[in-house]
Design an enzyme around this catalytic site. Structure first.
Site, PDB file in Angstrom:
ATOM      1  N   ASN A  11      16.947  17.883  12.107  1.00  0.00           N
ATOM      2  CA  ASN A  11      17.716  18.118  13.334  1.00  0.00           C
ATOM      3  C   ASN A  11      16.718  17.997  14.483  1.00  0.00           C
ATOM      4  OD1 ASN A  11      19.885  20.932  14.308  1.00  0.00           O
ATOM      5  ND2 ASN A  11      19.867  18.829  15.015  1.00  0.00           N
ATOM      6  N   CYS A  73      21.772  27.693  18.875  1.00  0.00           N
ATOM      7  CA  CYS A  73      21.388  26.709  17.860  1.00  0.00           C
ATOM      8  C   CYS A  73      20.265  27.300  17.030  1.00  0.00           C
ATOM      9  CB  CYS A  73      20.942  25.402  18.520  1.00  0.00           C
ATOM     10  SG  CYS A  73      20.279  24.187  17.345  1.00  0.00           S
ATOM     11  N   ASN A 190      32.136  24.088  15.177  1.00  0.00           N
ATOM     12  CA  ASN A 190      31.287  23.435  14.185  1.00  0.00           C
ATOM     13  C   ASN A 190      31.953  23.608  12.818  1.00  0.00           C
ATOM     14  OD1 ASN A 190      28.769  22.982  15.968  1.00  0.00           O
ATOM     15  ND2 ASN A 190      29.173  25.158  16.207  1.00  0.00           N
ATOM     16  N   ARG A 209      29.778  20.392  16.540  1.00  0.00           N
ATOM     17  CA  ARG A 209      30.601  20.207  17.733  1.00  0.00           C
ATOM     18  C   ARG A 209      29.854  19.392  18.791  1.00  0.00           C
ATOM     19  NH1 ARG A 209      31.689  25.627  21.165  1.00  0.00           N
ATOM     20  NH2 ARG A 209      29.443  25.641  20.824  1.00  0.00           N
ATOM     21  N   CYS A 217      21.837  22.456  10.213  1.00  0.00           N
ATOM     22  CA  CYS A 217      22.369  23.301  11.284  1.00  0.00           C
ATOM     23  C   CYS A 217      22.070  24.743  10.913  1.00  0.00           C
ATOM     24  CB  CYS A 217      23.870  23.081  11.457  1.00  0.00           C
ATOM     25  SG  CYS A 217      24.638  24.164  12.688  1.00  0.00           S
ATOM     26  N   THR A 219      22.640  27.709  12.590  1.00  0.00           N
ATOM     27  CA  THR A 219      23.758  28.645  12.724  1.00  0.00           C
ATOM     28  C   THR A 219      24.845  28.338  11.700  1.00  0.00           C
ATOM     29  OG1 THR A 219      24.719  27.266  14.474  1.00  0.00           O
ATOM     30  CG2 THR A 219      23.368  29.141  15.171  1.00  0.00           C
TER      31      THR A 219
END
Length: 287
Positions: A11, A73, A190, A209, A217, A219
Site C-alpha cells: 500500500n 488509514c 471500505n 473506498r 489495508c 484498518t
C-alpha cells in the site's frame, strides 16, 4: 515540492511535510501527485501538520488518489510514524498522532515494524455510519448478487466485512464497488472479503473506498478481526495475510483497543514541480 514515497505491505503513499512548511494543495493537485503517469503515483497522500490538540505530537491528513479526504488509514499511520522519526520531526518512542478528532498512539521499532493502538472499534450503526435500526453482530445487505451477510465496523473509517470460502476467488471486482456505494452507507464504505483459515489466521482482500482493491489495508485488517471475533470465529491475536504481506491484530473485545503491528518503510525521496498555486511556503514556530 519535496516528498517521500513510502509503502506498507504494498500500500503506497506520498508523504509531505506540512510541519516545516505550509502546503496549498487542491484536489486536482492531489490527483496529479497520485497519478502514476503524470505524478509520483500512490494509493493515498499523507500530510503531516502541527497538531490542533494539545495532547498530540502531530496531526495528519489522508487523501485518496481521487482527491477526497478520508478519516483514517492503518497502513498510512504506520508510514507516518516512521516518516516523523526518520525526518527528525519526532523523537523515537510512542508518538501521539491526531486525525479526524481522535488521537492514535504509534511506536516505530528498530526491527522495521510499527505497533499502533488503533483505538476501540465503533459498532453503533449511526456512528459508522450505516443505516440500521439497531446494532447487530451481522446484517443482511441486498446486492445484485443476492443478499449478503456483512459485519459493519468503523475503525475511524467505515468497513463492511464479508466472509468468503476462498479469498482468491472472492467477487471483489463485482461486489466491491457496489457495496462501496451502497445507499445504506451514506459516506461510502471500505469492503473486506475475509477467509477464515484457523481461529488465529485469516486471509483478506480489501476494496478501498475511493481507491479500489489495494495490496493491504490496515484498518480493513482490524475491522475484519473485530467482525470475526464478534461472530466467535476467531481468537486473539490473529495473523492477517493480505496480498501485500502480513499484519498481526490483537483485540480482546468490546470497549478495548485494537492493536496492529506491521512493517512500514521509505522507498525513495524526491522533488516534483507543481503549479504555483500548489507552492509550499515556510511555516513559523507552531508551539
Amino acid at each position: 515540492m519535496r516528498f517521500t514515497k513510502m509503502e506498507a505491505l504494498g500500500n503506497d503513499f506520498v508523504v509531505l511535510d506540512g510541519i516545516r512548511q505550509r502546503l496549498h494543495l487542491t484536489p486536482e493537485t492531489i490527483r496529479t501527485l497520485a497519478d502514476r503517469r503524470r505524478g509520483v503515483g500512490c494509493d493515498q497522500l499523507l500530510i503531516a501538520e502541527p497538531p490542533a490538540h494539545i495532547a498530540a505530537d502531530v496531526r495528519y491528513r489522508i487523501f485518496n488518489a481521487d482527491g477526497t479526504e478520508v478519516e483514517h488509514c492503518g497502513n498510512g499511520v504506520r508510514c507516518l510514524a516512521r516518516f516523523l522519526v526518520d525526518e527528525g520531526l519526532a523523537a523515537p518512542g510512542v508518538l501521539r498522532i491526531e486525525t479526524d478528532g481522535r488521537i492514535t498512539e504509534a511506536e516505530p521499532r528498530d526491527d522495521g515494524q510499527v505497533s499502533v493502538d488503533m483505538g476501540p472499534p465503533e459498532l453503533e450503526p449511526a456512528r459508522i455510519p450505516f443505516q440500521a435500526p439497531v446494532r447487530q453482530e451481522a446484517y443482511r445487505l441486498a446486492t445484485s448478487r443476492g443478499e449478503q451477510t456483512i459485519g459493519a465496523v468503523s475503525m475511524g473509517n467505515p468497513h463492511a466485512v464479508l466472509r468468503v470460502d476462498d479469498m482468491t476467488g472472492a467477487p471483489v471486482a463485482e461486489l466491491g464497488p457496489e457495496i462501496e456505494r451502497h445507499p445504506r452507507f451514506p459516506r461510502r464504505v471500505n469492503v473486506g472479503f475475509m477467509e477464515v483459515c484457523t481461529r488465529d489466521r485469516i486471509r483478506l482482500r480489501v476494496f478501498e473506498r475511493g481507491v479500489g482493491e489495494t495490496p493491504a489495508c490496515g484498518t480493513g485488517a482490524c475491522a475484519a478481526v473485530v467482525a470475526g471475533r464478534l461472530r466467535d470465529w476467531l481468537d486473539a491475536p490473529v495473523t492477517v495475510e493480505l496480498t501485500g504481506g502480513v499484519l498481526v491484530i490483537h483485540w480482546l473485545g468490546p470497549g478495548r483497543s485494537v492493536w496492529m503491528t506491521g512493517p512500514a518503510r521509505t522507498v525513495f525521496r524526491g522533488e516534483i514541480e507543481l503549479p504555483a498555486s500548489a507552492a509550499a511556503t515556510p511555516r513559523g514556530p507552531t508551539r
